[in-house]
Design a protein around this motif. Structure first.
Motif, short mmCIF file in Angstrom:
data_model
loop_
_atom_site.label_atom_id
_atom_site.label_comp_id
_atom_site.label_asym_id
_atom_site.label_seq_id
_atom_site.Cartn_x
_atom_site.Cartn_y
_atom_site.Cartn_z
N ASN A 1 1.10 -1.40 0.09
CA ASN A 1 -0.01 -0.46 0.21
C ASN A 1 0.89 0.69 0.16
O ASN A 1 0.50 2.67 -0.91
CB ASN A 1 -0.78 0.46 0.79
N PHE A 2 1.76 0.66 0.62
CA PHE A 2 2.95 2.71 1.04
C PHE A 2 3.31 2.19 -0.70
O PHE A 2 3.75 3.84 -1.06
CB PHE A 2 4.04 2.10 2.06
N GLU A 3 4.40 1.78 -0.86
CA GLU A 3 4.44 1.41 -2.29
C GLU A 3 3.30 1.82 -3.32
O GLU A 3 3.72 2.95 -4.29
CB GLU A 3 4.92 0.23 -3.01
N TRP A 4 2.25 1.24 -3.21
CA TRP A 4 0.91 2.16 -4.58
C TRP A 4 0.99 3.02 -4.20
O TRP A 4 1.25 3.99 -5.11
CB TRP A 4 0.25 1.12 -4.06
N LEU A 5 0.78 3.86 -3.09
CA LEU A 5 0.38 5.37 -2.63
C LEU A 5 2.25 6.59 -3.22
O LEU A 5 1.27 7.16 -3.58
CB LEU A 5 0.75 5.51 -0.85
N VAL A 6 2.93 5.87 -2.79
CA VAL A 6 4.53 6.52 -4.15
C VAL A 6 3.98 6.54 -5.24
O VAL A 6 4.21 8.21 -5.54
CB VAL A 6 5.64 5.82 -3.11
N GLY A 7 3.39 5.79 -5.71
CA GLY A 7 3.61 5.71 -7.24
C GLY A 7 2.17 6.78 -7.46
O GLY A 7 2.41 7.16 -9.13
N VAL A 8 1.24 6.91 -6.77
CA VAL A 8 0.22 7.41 -7.46
C VAL A 8 0.24 8.81 -7.25
O VAL A 8 0.50 10.13 -7.86
CB VAL A 8 -0.98 7.87 -6.06
N THR A 9 1.42 9.38 -5.93
CA THR A 9 1.70 10.26 -5.31
C THR A 9 2.57 10.98 -6.67
O THR A 9 3.01 12.17 -6.89
CB THR A 9 2.79 10.68 -4.02
N ASP A 10 3.89 9.99 -6.96
CA ASP A 10 4.42 10.58 -8.04
C ASP A 10 4.14 11.05 -9.38
O ASP A 10 4.24 11.98 -10.71
CB ASP A 10 5.64 9.74 -8.75
N GLY A 11 2.12 10.63 -10.16
CA GLY A 11 1.94 11.13 -10.89
C GLY A 11 1.39 12.06 -10.77
O GLY A 11 1.45 13.47 -11.32
N ASP A 12 0.44 11.90 -9.33
CA ASP A 12 -0.15 13.46 -9.08
C ASP A 12 -0.59 13.91 -7.93
O ASP A 12 -1.44 14.47 -7.02
CB ASP A 12 -1.69 12.85 -8.98
N GLY A 13 0.51 13.83 -7.23
CA GLY A 13 0.60 14.30 -5.70
C GLY A 13 1.34 16.41 -5.55
O GLY A 13 2.42 16.04 -6.90
N THR A 14 0.98 16.28 -4.79
CA THR A 14 1.73 18.20 -4.56
C THR A 14 2.30 18.15 -3.32
O THR A 14 1.70 17.51 -2.36
CB THR A 14 0.75 18.49 -4.98
N TYR A 15 4.00 18.85 -2.68
CA TYR A 15 4.13 19.02 -1.79
C TYR A 15 4.03 20.75 -1.54
O TYR A 15 5.32 21.48 -2.59
CB TYR A 15 5.66 18.26 -1.65
N HIS A 16 3.60 21.40 -1.29
CA HIS A 16 3.48 22.84 -1.55
C HIS A 16 3.53 23.45 0.15
O HIS A 16 3.22 23.21 0.74
CB HIS A 16 2.39 22.68 -1.63
N PHE A 17 4.33 24.66 -0.02
CA PHE A 17 4.27 25.72 0.99
C PHE A 17 4.91 26.72 1.05
O PHE A 17 5.42 27.36 -0.30
CB PHE A 17 5.37 24.83 2.30
N SER A 18 3.97 27.55 1.55
CA SER A 18 4.03 28.94 1.29
C SER A 18 3.83 29.92 3.09
O SER A 18 3.65 29.56 3.54
CB SER A 18 2.56 29.05 0.16
N ARG A 19 3.97 31.08 2.38
CA ARG A 19 2.91 32.20 3.83
C ARG A 19 2.54 33.04 3.37
O ARG A 19 2.80 34.22 2.23
CB ARG A 19 4.80 32.66 3.46
N THR A 20 1.85 32.83 4.53
CA THR A 20 0.40 33.64 4.55
C THR A 20 0.73 35.70 4.56
O THR A 20 1.69 35.59 4.76
CB THR A 20 -0.30 33.25 4.99
N LYS A 21 -0.82 35.92 4.10
CA LYS A 21 -0.06 37.53 4.29
C LYS A 21 -0.18 37.79 5.76
O LYS A 21 0.49 38.86 6.03
CB LYS A 21 -1.50 38.34 4.14
N LYS A 22 -0.38 36.85 6.44
CA LYS A 22 -0.18 36.93 8.51
C LYS A 22 0.95 36.92 8.50
O LYS A 22 1.44 36.60 9.90
CB LYS A 22 -0.88 36.30 9.32
N GLY A 23 2.09 36.27 7.67
CA GLY A 23 3.33 35.79 7.85
C GLY A 23 3.86 34.39 8.69
O GLY A 23 4.72 33.79 9.04
N VAL A 24 2.30 33.45 8.12
CA VAL A 24 2.86 32.16 8.68
C VAL A 24 2.89 31.23 7.56
O VAL A 24 2.21 31.35 6.74
CB VAL A 24 1.52 31.55 9.94
N TRP A 25 3.47 30.74 7.18
CA TRP A 25 4.06 29.47 6.91
C TRP A 25 3.38 28.25 7.33
O TRP A 25 2.77 27.45 8.03
CB TRP A 25 5.36 28.85 7.01
#
Length: 431
Positions: free
Chosen positions: A145-169
């Protein structure tokens, strides 16, 4: 005289699969369930290994008329439906007054079929959202299941981080799918035990599985992708994402230091020739099947196929339709080379992307076996229609046309967060 018998046979087959694949709980895996019906002229079984076909007497529709069926269908659509059992479904279609032949009759049956799909899906939301698995069953420690999840993530996954207007990550691990494939997202949620599934209101009819809690990301997400590394260049984004989270969680750093370090990470650009470190074990070169399988597991490839693969039927000649399979990528040609070795295909270079694709009957036959009873999401339904029509009607143009149209209509279904149908674009072949 037997056109509608053929299309109705396929309808029964798909509806049986839908009853298995759209419901979660004990019905999550369709391969463990068998439904059998003996209703005069109808005999049905959804088990692959025991003649999973539908046999319907050709005379069922021959003596009825479209004119008599239309008022009945309109009446049915006005009623508030209860749970549709297979017995009731068989009875509905058996008594439907439709005469064989003609686009009008075919459209009415298709209309009714899609309506039934929406009801089967929408009448099970509580089972799906409450729990995807029966109590006492543990999936969290499953390597596959974990290997399957990694495969799905390689296709359609996203790792995102950003800073809000209030200065919070803020940090988000996300996997997006069409709302048609909510089932896959709830399966992922059941594996991880954290996160949420939502359906956006955007025109793209997108649904998302998201984990935003930084502690949950550290505890549940990072360990998986550290142990089972991403195989595409998405690994670069994961590395940056992980470093940013660890900085954010470092109590020895001041807020200003964290802001500076995370901002520097976010500004980093991925090198054009970046290759996931996972391929270093074979020196970043796929030369044989063994070298491909040292890096790429079958579970990963199943997950990646659910995200990026396509089972479809394509026209080769004016009167010839064939089964096709394809996976495309803009980057990461090494990934396609490994897939090609494993599936016995070749990599084709296009102007803007690379692809592995085949329409050869012997390769399609291999793929039918390779992907049998493997997929978790709604692509498993597309695969079943594709695979079974190859075994049965791969030389019949009319039957293949109906299957092609059927697959297109199934993909047009869009659901809201309550599993209610919100969008459907019927396509009916008129030629």
């Amino acid at each position: 005289s037997d056109k509608l018998s053929e299309i109705t046979s396929m309808f029964f087959l798909v509806l049986v699969d839908l009853l298995n694949t759209t419901r979660c709980g004990k019905l999550l895996y369709s391969e463990v369930n068998t439904y059998s019906i003996c209703l005069n002229n109808v005999i049905m079984s959804s088990t692959w290994g025991r003649s999973a076909w539908v046999f319907i007497c050709k005379q069922i529709f021959a003596c009825f008329t479209v004119k008599g069926f239309a008022p009945w269908l309109r009446h049915r659509l006005r009623l508030k439906p209860n749970r549709l059992s297979l017995m009731r479904l068989a009875g509905c279609l058996k008594t439907a007054k439709v005469r064989s032949g003609g686009p009008e009759a075919e459209k009415i049956l298709l209309d009714f079929f899609i309506y039934l799909i929406s009801k089967i899906i929408s009448e099970n939301p509580s089972e799906t959202t409450r729990s995807a698995f029966p109590s006492g069953t543990t999936y969290k420690n499953s390597k596959t299941n974990f290997e399957w999840l990694v495969g799905v993530t390689d296709g359609d996954g996203t790792y995102h981080f950003s800073r809000t207007k209030k200065g919070v990550w803020s940090f988000t691990f996300k996997i997006a799918q069409s709302s048609y494939n909510l089932r896959l997202l709830y399966f992922i949620k059941s594996i991880l035990g954290v996160g949420s599934v939502s359906v956006t209101n955007s025109k793209d009819n997108c649904a998302e599985y998201r984990v935003r809690n930084i502690n949950h990301i550290i505890q549940y997400i990072l360990p998986i992708f550290d142990k089972y590394p991403l195989l595409t260049s998405k690994h670069f984004k994961y590395t940056i994402f992980k470093q940013a989270i660890l900085i954010m969680n470092d109590s020895t750093l001041t807020k200003e230091q964290k802001d500076h370090l995370i901002s520097e990470l976010k500004s980093q650009a991925m090198p054009n020739d970046y290759v996931s470190p996972a391929w270093q074990t074979i020196y970043n070169e796929v030369t044989t099947l063994d070298s491909a399988m040292k890096v790429m597991s079958k579970s990963w490839l199943i997950g990646f196929t659910e995200a990026e693969g396509s089972f479809y039927i394509v026209k080769k000649d004016p009167k010839r339709l064939v089964h096709a399979f394809e996976i495309t990528q803009k980057l990461d040609i090494i990934v396609l080379e490994a897939i090609a070795k494993i599936l016995g295909l070749t990599v084709t270079n296009k102007k803007t992307y690379n692809t592995v694709v085949t329409t050869k009957a012997e390769r399609v036959e291999f793929l039918v076996t390779y992907y049998h009873k493997t997929m978790k999401g709604m692509k498993s339904l597309e695969y079943r229609i594709w695979a079974r029509s190859f075994s049965k009607d791969n030389k019949n143009f009319e039957s293949m046309s109906k299957v092609q149209n059927l697959m297109r209509n199934i993909r047009s279904i869009r659901l809201d967060k309550n599993f209610k149908i919100k969008c459907l674009q019927l396509r009916v072949r008129t030629d």
